[in-house]
Design a protein around this motif. Structure first.
Motif, mmCIF file in Angstrom:
data_model
loop_
_atom_site.group_PDB
_atom_site.id
_atom_site.type_symbol
_atom_site.label_atom_id
_atom_site.label_comp_id
_atom_site.label_asym_id
_atom_site.label_seq_id
_atom_site.Cartn_x
_atom_site.Cartn_y
_atom_site.Cartn_z
ATOM 1 N N ARG A 49 -4.245 17.607 -12.926
ATOM 2 C CA ARG A 49 -3.548 16.331 -12.991
ATOM 3 C C ARG A 49 -2.101 16.606 -13.399
ATOM 4 N NH1 ARG A 49 -4.637 10.824 -13.705
ATOM 5 N NH2 ARG A 49 -2.931 9.698 -14.708
ATOM 6 N N ALA A 50 -1.180 16.018 -12.684
ATOM 7 C CA ALA A 50 0.239 16.213 -12.998
ATOM 8 C C ALA A 50 0.940 14.865 -13.005
ATOM 9 C CB ALA A 50 0.892 17.136 -11.968
ATOM 10 N N GLU A 51 1.799 14.682 -13.978
ATOM 11 C CA GLU A 51 2.632 13.485 -14.066
ATOM 12 C C GLU A 51 4.059 13.921 -14.343
ATOM 13 O OE1 GLU A 51 1.260 10.583 -16.798
ATOM 14 O OE2 GLU A 51 -0.824 10.654 -16.115
ATOM 15 N N GLY A 52 5.005 13.276 -13.714
ATOM 16 C CA GLY A 52 6.381 13.659 -13.953
ATOM 17 C C GLY A 52 7.371 12.680 -13.376
ATOM 18 N N GLN A 53 8.616 12.846 -13.782
ATOM 19 C CA GLN A 53 9.712 12.046 -13.268
ATOM 20 C C GLN A 53 10.862 12.961 -12.875
ATOM 21 O OE1 GLN A 53 10.315 9.229 -16.634
ATOM 22 N NE2 GLN A 53 9.778 7.615 -15.177
ATOM 23 N N ASP A 54 11.505 12.646 -11.782
ATOM 24 C CA ASP A 54 12.678 13.388 -11.338
ATOM 25 C C ASP A 54 13.803 12.401 -11.062
ATOM 26 O OD1 ASP A 54 11.869 16.263 -11.106
ATOM 27 O OD2 ASP A 54 10.318 15.358 -9.863
ATOM 28 N N LEU A 55 14.990 12.788 -11.449
ATOM 29 C CA LEU A 55 16.155 11.919 -11.362
ATOM 30 C C LEU A 55 17.236 12.625 -10.554
ATOM 31 C CD1 LEU A 55 17.524 9.289 -12.553
ATOM 32 C CD2 LEU A 55 18.355 10.766 -14.399
ATOM 33 N N GLY A 56 17.861 11.912 -9.651
ATOM 34 C CA GLY A 56 18.968 12.470 -8.890
ATOM 35 C C GLY A 56 20.165 11.548 -8.918
ATOM 36 N N LEU A 57 21.343 12.114 -9.136
ATOM 37 C CA LEU A 57 22.588 11.340 -9.177
ATOM 38 C C LEU A 57 23.566 11.934 -8.167
ATOM 39 C CD1 LEU A 57 24.608 9.286 -10.474
ATOM 40 C CD2 LEU A 57 25.203 11.131 -12.093
ATOM 41 N N ARG A 58 24.119 11.090 -7.304
ATOM 42 C CA ARG A 58 25.165 11.496 -6.365
ATOM 43 C C ARG A 58 26.426 10.712 -6.700
ATOM 44 N NH1 ARG A 58 25.180 10.562 0.155
ATOM 45 N NH2 ARG A 58 24.323 8.570 -0.578
ATOM 46 N N VAL A 59 27.515 11.413 -6.883
ATOM 47 C CA VAL A 59 28.780 10.761 -7.219
ATOM 48 C C VAL A 59 29.796 11.023 -6.107
ATOM 49 C CG1 VAL A 59 28.364 10.958 -9.698
ATOM 50 C CG2 VAL A 59 29.699 12.737 -8.521
#
Length: 445
Positions: A49-59
């Motif tokens: 079981r895997a849980e996670g969050q990934d965030l990406g920002l483009r400027v």
């Protein structure tokens, strides 16, 4: 899962980006849960079981842009993340085709019914995998098993831009697969089957998947290697979908803009036979790849890519559309660590008018392909060469299994001389019926 907290986080991140000096920005947040079980020879070998969050920002700073990503979604670190992105953007070359989309309110994703409310227990996944493997091993001639797997996933995607777009949607997935072995020693053959769906209620029965894997493996025993010949080739639906993937690669706006597509000059022209239709439907109810908006916040809509054999459009994101002087078709896709690029959603070729048996009936000698190996495709010329396995066709019927062969042709000619059967099933996100292609080269013994 509620969308509001994620969109609030992205709003804070975009504020930090503007404060750090960005002229504009967009951000994506992906929250995912995945559970999978592997069974082999009646034993559970793996449960994860895997849980996670990934965030990406483009400027964006003028016509310069940079992307940063993080697995930590802590507002305390947003200022530093934004400052790093802005510093990177200041030193990269300008790109005149960059920019955000004008904001349009997104479709209510609830209408697509992309989220199954219940997550299966580990016990339910073990039982699903067990049924698949037991069915495969019960097929006469199956001598061993590489196992079966059952899984569940839930993904919540948020997208926000400084231009004012904010949207989110959830998608779930259920799957089951099995791989069986037949024969012994160096004569052993393997094959598989799998199924996936957004809702568990739509998932094919585990027993049917296992039985199919076993029967496919047994059917491949004692393959021959036929002589080199030029003959009709039929693609099983499982591999026919690869032809659609090659078509999509050729009408991808990024490839067209670079001039690296063998179809770059064929917009508005017939590229498949009359009567053939290829469609992309991002708004399909419970579709495996349905999405109410693309990765740049552009609304999605069903499109007929090939209409009566005629190529009607490229697949475009904002950048490739600007390069070509066109408008985005809502096909942008992206992860958290890279820029958007064009990609299809639920892609399919319409069913033809006759059955696979009728499509095969007049073939004195031909090839029925069930497996393809390698990717010998030249995207500029359309030259096609792939390893293959399957069955000979003799006097209109399937005959002996064959392996260690290569099939070759040119996709321009292959597309122009294909005929679809009437057995389309929407199973995998990219789907085609059985397809017959005239005059390919089989390289064998």
């Amino acid at each position: 899962m509620s969308a509001a907290p994620g969109l609030d986080l992205l709003g804070t991140l975009l504020t930090r980006a503007r404060a750090a000096g960005a002229d504009a920005a967009d951000a994506v947040l992906v929250s995912a849960t995945a559970v999978s079980v592997q069974r082999r020879l009646g034993q559970t070998e793996h449960l994860e079981r895997a849980e996670g969050q990934d965030l990406g920002l483009r400027v964006f700073i003028g016509q310069r842009s940079a992307i940063v990503s993080a697995s930590s979604v802590d507002p305390a670190g947003f200022a530093q993340l934004a400052e790093r992105a802005v510093a990177m953007a200041k030193v990269v070359p300008e790109d005149p085709f960059l920019g955000l989309a004008e904001p349009v309110p997104p479709l209510d994703a609830a209408a697509l019914d992309l989220a199954d409310a219940e997550e299966p227990t580990a016990e339910a996944l073990i039982a699903r995998a067990s049924r698949a493997e037991d069915a495969a091993r019960a097929v006469a001639g199956v001598s061993n098993s590489e196992g079966a797997e059952a899984s569940f996933g839930r993904t919540l995607l948020h997208l926000a831009t400084s231009a004012g777009f904010a949207g989110a949607y959830v998608r779930t997935s259920h799957s089951v697969s099995a791989t069986a072995l037949a024969g012994a020693g160096t004569a052993m053959q393997r094959d598989y089957d799998y199924a996936s769906s957004v809702h568990l209620a739509d998932l094919e029965a585990a027993e049917a998947i296992g039985r199919s894997a076993g029967e496919r493996a047994v059917a491949r025993l004692d393959p021959a290697r036929p002589k080199t010949a030029r003959l009709p080739v039929m693609y099983d639906p499982r591999v026919a979908a690869s032809l659609l993937s090659h078509l999509i690669g050729a009408i991808n706006g990024a490839s067209v803009a670079r001039g690296t597509s063998f179809l770059k000059d064929r917009l508005g022209q017939r590229v498949l036979p009359a009567g053939v239709f290829v469609r992309d439907d991002p708004l399909r109810w419970r579709g495996l790849r349905s999405r109410p908006f693309d990765a740049e916040g552009v609304p999605t809509a069903p499109r007929t890519l090939i209409d009566d054999g005629v190529l009607t459009t490229w697949l475009l994101d904002l950048r490739s559309a600007r390069q070509l002087g066109l408008s985005s078709t809502g096909h942008a896709a992206r992860g958290t660590g890279g820029p958007p690029s064009p990609a299809p959603s639920n892609l399919s070729m319409d069913a033809g008018a006759i059955s696979p048996a009728a499509l095969m009936a007049d073939i004195k000698e031909g090839l029925y392909v069930t497996e393809l190996i390698g990717m010998g495709i030249n995207g500029i010329t359309g030259d096609y060469s792939r390893g293959a396995a399957g069955f000979m066709i003799r006097d209109g019927a399937l005959a002996e299994p064959v392996a260690e062969i290569t099939i070759a042709g040119n996709l321009i000619e292959m597309f122009a001389h294909l005929t679809p059967a009437n057995d389309l099933r929407l199973r995998r996100g990219t789907d085609a019926p059985t397809i017959r292609i005239e005059g390919m080269t089989l390289a064998g013994a």
